[in-house]
Scaffold this active site. Structure first.
Site, PDB file in Angstrom:
ATOM      1  N   ARG A 238       0.333  -2.078   3.264  1.00  0.00           N
ATOM      2  CA  ARG A 238       0.426  -3.529   3.391  1.00  0.00           C
ATOM      3  C   ARG A 238      -0.999  -4.076   3.389  1.00  0.00           C
ATOM      4  O   ARG A 238      -1.907  -3.471   3.959  1.00  0.00           O
ATOM      5  CB  ARG A 238       1.111  -3.929   4.705  1.00  0.00           C
ATOM      6  CG  ARG A 238       2.622  -3.707   4.727  1.00  0.00           C
ATOM      7  CD  ARG A 238       3.374  -4.636   3.774  1.00  0.00           C
ATOM      8  NE  ARG A 238       4.809  -4.490   3.841  1.00  0.00           N
ATOM      9  CZ  ARG A 238       5.540  -3.697   3.054  1.00  0.00           C
ATOM     10  NH1 ARG A 238       4.948  -2.967   2.116  1.00  0.00           N
ATOM     11  NH2 ARG A 238       6.855  -3.646   3.184  1.00  0.00           N
ATOM     12  N   GLU A 267       0.575 -12.501  -0.402  1.00  0.00           N
ATOM     13  CA  GLU A 267       1.288 -12.213  -1.657  1.00  0.00           C
ATOM     14  C   GLU A 267       2.268 -13.332  -1.945  1.00  0.00           C
ATOM     15  O   GLU A 267       2.939 -13.786  -1.011  1.00  0.00           O
ATOM     16  CB  GLU A 267       2.032 -10.880  -1.540  1.00  0.00           C
ATOM     17  CG  GLU A 267       1.084  -9.701  -1.382  1.00  0.00           C
ATOM     18  CD  GLU A 267       1.807  -8.367  -1.206  1.00  0.00           C
ATOM     19  OE1 GLU A 267       3.052  -8.311  -1.345  1.00  0.00           O
ATOM     20  OE2 GLU A 267       1.120  -7.376  -0.918  1.00  0.00           O
ATOM     21  N   HIS A 286       2.266  -5.577  -6.142  1.00  0.00           N
ATOM     22  CA  HIS A 286       3.196  -4.952  -5.180  1.00  0.00           C
ATOM     23  C   HIS A 286       4.399  -4.344  -5.920  1.00  0.00           C
ATOM     24  O   HIS A 286       5.544  -4.767  -5.722  1.00  0.00           O
ATOM     25  CB  HIS A 286       3.646  -5.968  -4.121  1.00  0.00           C
ATOM     26  CG  HIS A 286       4.201  -5.309  -2.887  1.00  0.00           C
ATOM     27  ND1 HIS A 286       4.120  -5.869  -1.635  1.00  0.00           N
ATOM     28  CD2 HIS A 286       4.852  -4.128  -2.708  1.00  0.00           C
ATOM     29  CE1 HIS A 286       4.705  -5.078  -0.745  1.00  0.00           C
ATOM     30  NE2 HIS A 286       5.158  -3.995  -1.381  1.00  0.00           N
TER      31      HIS A 286
HETATM   32  C1  DGY Z   1       8.926  -1.636   0.842  1.00  0.00           C
HETATM   33  O1  DGY Z   1      10.019  -1.165   0.579  1.00  0.00           O
HETATM   34  O2  DGY Z   1       8.545  -1.837   2.005  1.00  0.00           O
HETATM   35  C2  DGY Z   1       8.065  -1.992  -0.299  1.00  0.00           C
HETATM   36  O3  DGY Z   1       6.748  -2.187   0.029  1.00  0.00           O
HETATM   37  C3  DGY Z   1       8.615  -3.222  -0.953  1.00  0.00           C
HETATM   38  O4  DGY Z   1       8.432  -4.287  -0.075  1.00  0.00           O
END
Ligand code: DGY
Length: 327
Positions: A238, A267, A286
């Site tokens: 993240r 994001e 992402h």
């Molecule tokens: C997750 O599954 O957490 C991925 O990062 C998509 O948000």
């Protein structure tokens, strides 16, 4: 008896929506600002279940949903949810681990390769028509095979990336993790380090920790200063795990060599961010788990989780297990 109500605000296939509709009264939302959408607020009043991702579920939204029993997130990360508050209210929270592990690890390794071999920058070089003679030192990258890969976080996805590095590329694996992982040490020859030592020793530092209060801004100016100037930083966890201005500064000053980033503090990435324009950055929007096969599997898992939860059966992936008191 009337059907329970499920609000869907993520992408499900038509078949998955039809499956849900057999058992539940399903309403599908596709807006981009649901948190402020009066129609969504109204629907929350009667909702028993939510299925979706990328929407921060706040206590205010929960107040609008007095009947809510369960949320099935189409994600493994649960940083968009107030987990303790959900537990306090007795609302089950489900996620989608396992089904995305290998695809997300592929993305992590893609970033390792693309940054080391400057794949995006040199593809642009050809597109611009700059390939006029044999390439020379100005276009050289760094080797990946045989180098040291430092995993910050060594859960399922971290282990899958390390496996690619160790078994496919002969890399030495270091990891920093709250608990030791003796089985991965045996399998991959991985060695556990304190974070500072890992940063100093690794050629590639790859972050896979979940975002929690303890990991927010885990990697900042001090941590970048510990990395080798030839070091490459990869984040598929993240954005908020990293102090982004400190990362930009480290890339600009040459304190680290390059970064491969699938996640950002904000994001979608704001247009004023310098990151996608920097030559030594490979930035992706992402896409960790974003393949058709894996997103379908995640959506299916969310459908299975919400169906079980609303039928009073334990879901496959229950994040807040304290909500489950049944034998
Ligand atoms: C997750 O599954 O957490 C991925 O990062 C998509 O948000």
């Amino acid at each position: 008896m009337s059907k329970k109500s499920v609000l869907v605000y993520g992408r499900l296939t038509d078949d998955q929506l039809a499956t849900l509709a057999r058992d539940f009264d399903v309403t599908h939302f596709s807006g981009t600002d649901l948190a402020n959408d009066p129609a969504f607020h109204k629907a929350l009043q009667g909702a028993h279940g939510l299925v979706g991702a990328s929407l921060a579920i706040t206590p205010d939204l929960l107040d609008m949903a007095p009947r809510l029993e369960a949320i099935a997130s189409v994600s493994v990360g649960v940083d968009n949810y107030p987990v303790e508050e959900l537990t306090r209210r007795g609302i089950l929270l489900c996620n989608t681990p396992d089904v995305l592990t290998e695809t997300t690890a592929d993305t992590g390794f893609l970033l390792i390769m693309a940054t080391a071999r400057r794949a995006v920058e040199l593809a642009e070089f050809i597109k611009r028509g700059d390939w006029e003679a044999g390439i020379g030192e100005a276009q050289f990258g760094s080797d990946v095979h045989g180098k040291t890969l430092g995993m910050v976080g060594f859960g399922r996805i971290g282990a899958a990336i390390a496996r690619r590095g160790a078994l496919g590329f002969g890399m030495k694996i270091l990891y920093s993790n709250a608990s030791p992982k003796p089985e991965l040490e045996a399998e991959l020859g991985a060695e556990r380090r304190e974070l500072d030592a890992l940063l100093a020793e690794a050629d590639f530092v790859c972050v896979t920790v979940p975002l929690t209060a303890a990991t927010e801004k885990l990697i900042g100016a001090r941590e970048f200063s510990l990395m080798k100037p030839s070091g490459i930083f990869v984040n598929i966890a993240r954005g908020k795990v990293v102090d982004e201005p400190a990362l930009i500064a480290a890339l600009e000053t040459g304190e680290i060599k390059a970064a491969g980033l699938d996640v950002f503090e904000q994001e979608p990435l704001p247009s004023e961010s310098p990151l996608p324009h920097m030559k030594n950055v490979v930035a992706l929007p992402h896409i960790g788990s974003a393949t058709t096969e894996t997103r379908n599997a995640m959506a299916q898992r969310a459908v299975d989780n919400i169906t079980l939860a609303l039928k009073g059966q334990r879901p496959i992936n229950l994040v807040n297990a304290d909500t489950w008191s049944k034998p």
